[in-house]
Scaffold this active site. Structure first.
Site, PDB file in Angstrom:
ATOM      1  N   ASP A   1       0.872  -1.164   0.000  1.00  0.00           N
ATOM      2  CA  ASP A   1       0.000   0.000   0.000  1.00  0.00           C
ATOM      3  C   ASP A   1       0.910   1.215   0.000  1.00  0.00           C
ATOM      4  O   ASP A   1       1.802   1.325   0.843  1.00  0.00           O
ATOM      5  CB  ASP A   1      -0.880   0.017   1.251  1.00  0.00           C
ATOM      6  CG  ASP A   1      -1.867  -1.146   1.248  1.00  0.00           C
ATOM      7  OD1 ASP A   1      -2.457  -1.411   0.194  1.00  0.00           O
ATOM      8  OD2 ASP A   1      -2.022  -1.793   2.303  1.00  0.00           O
TER       9      ASP A   1
ATOM     10  N   ASP B   1     -13.931  -5.796  -4.343  1.00  0.00           N
ATOM     11  CA  ASP B   1     -14.008  -5.832  -2.880  1.00  0.00           C
ATOM     12  C   ASP B   1     -15.372  -6.405  -2.510  1.00  0.00           C
ATOM     13  O   ASP B   1     -16.397  -5.760  -2.728  1.00  0.00           O
ATOM     14  CB  ASP B   1     -13.873  -4.418  -2.292  1.00  0.00           C
ATOM     15  CG  ASP B   1     -12.463  -3.856  -2.487  1.00  0.00           C
ATOM     16  OD1 ASP B   1     -11.539  -4.648  -2.760  1.00  0.00           O
ATOM     17  OD2 ASP B   1     -12.298  -2.630  -2.369  1.00  0.00           O
TER      18      ASP B   1
END
Lengths: 257, 204
Positions: free
Chosen positions: A12, A131
């Site tokens: 990330d 997601d």
């Protein structure tokens, strides 16, 4: 012997740094992305994925610059996702040296986007990132969520995965994250992974929940995943990528050693 | 210092190919180009390709590159990568049928095994079925990174230098005179891929 299952460390990235703690609080610095990427490359990572959680445009340029620096030294496939909305975003990241681009929410707001991008850049470099959150337990059903798992869309995750990958201009791969498991270290949502992997013709990357090495093997053996993605178990030295591969090999999974 | 022309006709990520070549041959001039003159004048040619074959052929035509590619593939060390291998053949099933450059006889077929995920994506073994300078210092059955939905079926088996298994054996490397072409991506295949590119830059 044939095609190896892949292990993909995920970074990330915010403003050009690797961070951990995507959920807006408790963000912890996990290092210089170039150094981290080189370390994973040395350990035998099969690919590296960067999820850009930068909010500003200036920060996005920093990310492109970072990808460029990494691509000069790391010669394995690089995937970049996060905030990709249009063809220009894809072009900028490819020019910087990315090989695959993951598209998430933008595909929900514009369902034709994946088709347009695949037509222009080739489906081999377009990844649909999904997601999914479990909304019913028995039999299980999953729904697509946006905004870090806070906003439901009413879209069935399995149907969405099929729709985004079918035909000649679908995405070439699915990056499937369980929002229920993400950050929990409880392992992948195996039923979700299995359902998507069985439903689509393209490779599936399982993501969300890896807390130990046996979770990686379960994603492949029980979930039917073609690749497994993990972040925190690698970032802070809990396990190396090569340890993860050896563990998968001991479980009878073909890996690149 | 030699010049290596990387043919850039707007398809795919040619920057990765350039970066990998610059890494293994820092003293050479590795240039991205769609200019026939530069390709003609270069010492070596790398011919990458990505995306759909129909679009690639159109782009080659628009850039007036077809003749220069055909000539270069015969006259100087020439490396085809991924679609740059498939384009060398007569014909492909892709885009309802697309004619290729007919440099090597044969055709390009789609993987049709329902048990397998398509595209064939990831690290698979390449069996070296013939010795070749481009295999120098690379172990037999080393893994290279591939991503493709179509594969070549050649007519002239004497040009096959590497095979890979994905449901069935397919041709993953070919060689003929000064031409070498691979279905996988050496620029994304870590040490063994870099070695292959290095071998190419030294190939006499």
């Amino acid at each position: 012997m044939s095609l190896a299952k892949r292990i993909i460390p995920c970074l990330d990235v915010r403003d050009g740094r690797v961070v951990k703690g995507v959920q807006f609080v408790g963000i912890k610095d996990a290092g210089d992305p170039i150094e981290v990427a080189k370390r994973y490359d040395n350990e035998g990572a099969d690919e590296i994925t960067f999820l850009d959680i930068t909010a500003s445009h200036e920060g996005r340029d920093t990310t492109a610059h970072m990808v460029e620096k990494i691509a000069e030294q790391v010669f394995i496939p690089l995937t970049v996702g996060g905030g990709i909305r249009k063809a220009e975003d894809v072009r900028a990241m490819l020019n910087a040296g990315a090989d695959k681009i993951a598209v998430n929410s933008a595909a929900i707001f514009n369902p034709k986007l994946i088709n347009e991008l695949s037509k222009r850049f080739g489906s081999q470099c377009i990844v649909i990132a999904i997601d999914a959150k479990r909304v019913v337990d028995n039999p299980p059903k999953w729904e697509i969520y946006t905004h870090g798992g806070r906003k439901p869309t009413g879209i069935d995750a399995i149907e969405w995965a099929v729709k985004m990958t079918e035909g000649d201009c679908g995405a070439g791969e699915v990056l499937l994250t369980s929002m229920d498991r993400d950050g929990t270290k409880d392992g992948f949502d195996i039923a979700l992974t299995r359902a998507v992997s069985d439903a689509v013709d393209v490779p599936v990357i399982a993501s969300g929940g890896v807390g130990n090495l046996s979770h990686l093997s379960a994603g492949v053996l029980e979930g039917g995943a073609d690749a497994v993605l993990a972040a925190s178990i690698f970032h802070f030295g809990e396990y190396t990528v090569s340890e993860a591969k050896k563990s998968m090999q001991e479980n009878g999974i073909e890996v690149r050693l | 210092m030699q010049t290596i022309a990387i043919v850039d006709y707007g398809m795919g990520n040619v920057r990765s190919v350039q970066k990998a070549l610059e890494f293994v041959a820092p003293n050479d001039h590795c240039v991205l180009t769609n200019d026939s003159q530069i390709i003609n004048d270069s010492d070596r040619v790398v011919f990458p390709g990505q995306g759909a074959m129909g679009a690639c052929m159109e782009a080659l035509q628009e850039n007036n590159l077809i003749e220069v590619i055909k000539v270069a593939s015969k006259e100087k060390p020439f490396l085809g990568i991924c679609l740059g291998l498939q384009l060398l053949f007569d014909h492909s099933e892709e885009n309802n049928g697309t004619d290729g450059l007919s440099i090597i006889p044969g055709e390009v077929l789609k993987f049709k095994n329902n048990e397998l995920k398509i595209p064939h994506m990831g690290w698979n073994e390449v069996r070296q079925i013939r010795n070749h300078p481009l295999w120098n210092n690379i172990d037999d059955n080393s893994r290279f990174y591939s991503v493709h939905s179509y594969f070549v079926k050649e007519i002239d088996s004497s040009c096959v230098t590497g095979t890979t298994n994905y449901g069935e054996n397919f041709t993953s490397a070919i060689a003929k005179d000064k031409l070498f072409a691979v279905q996988f991506h050496p620029e994304k295949s870590q040490n063994d891929g870099l070695q292959l590119l290095k071998n190419f830059t030294n190939w006499a």
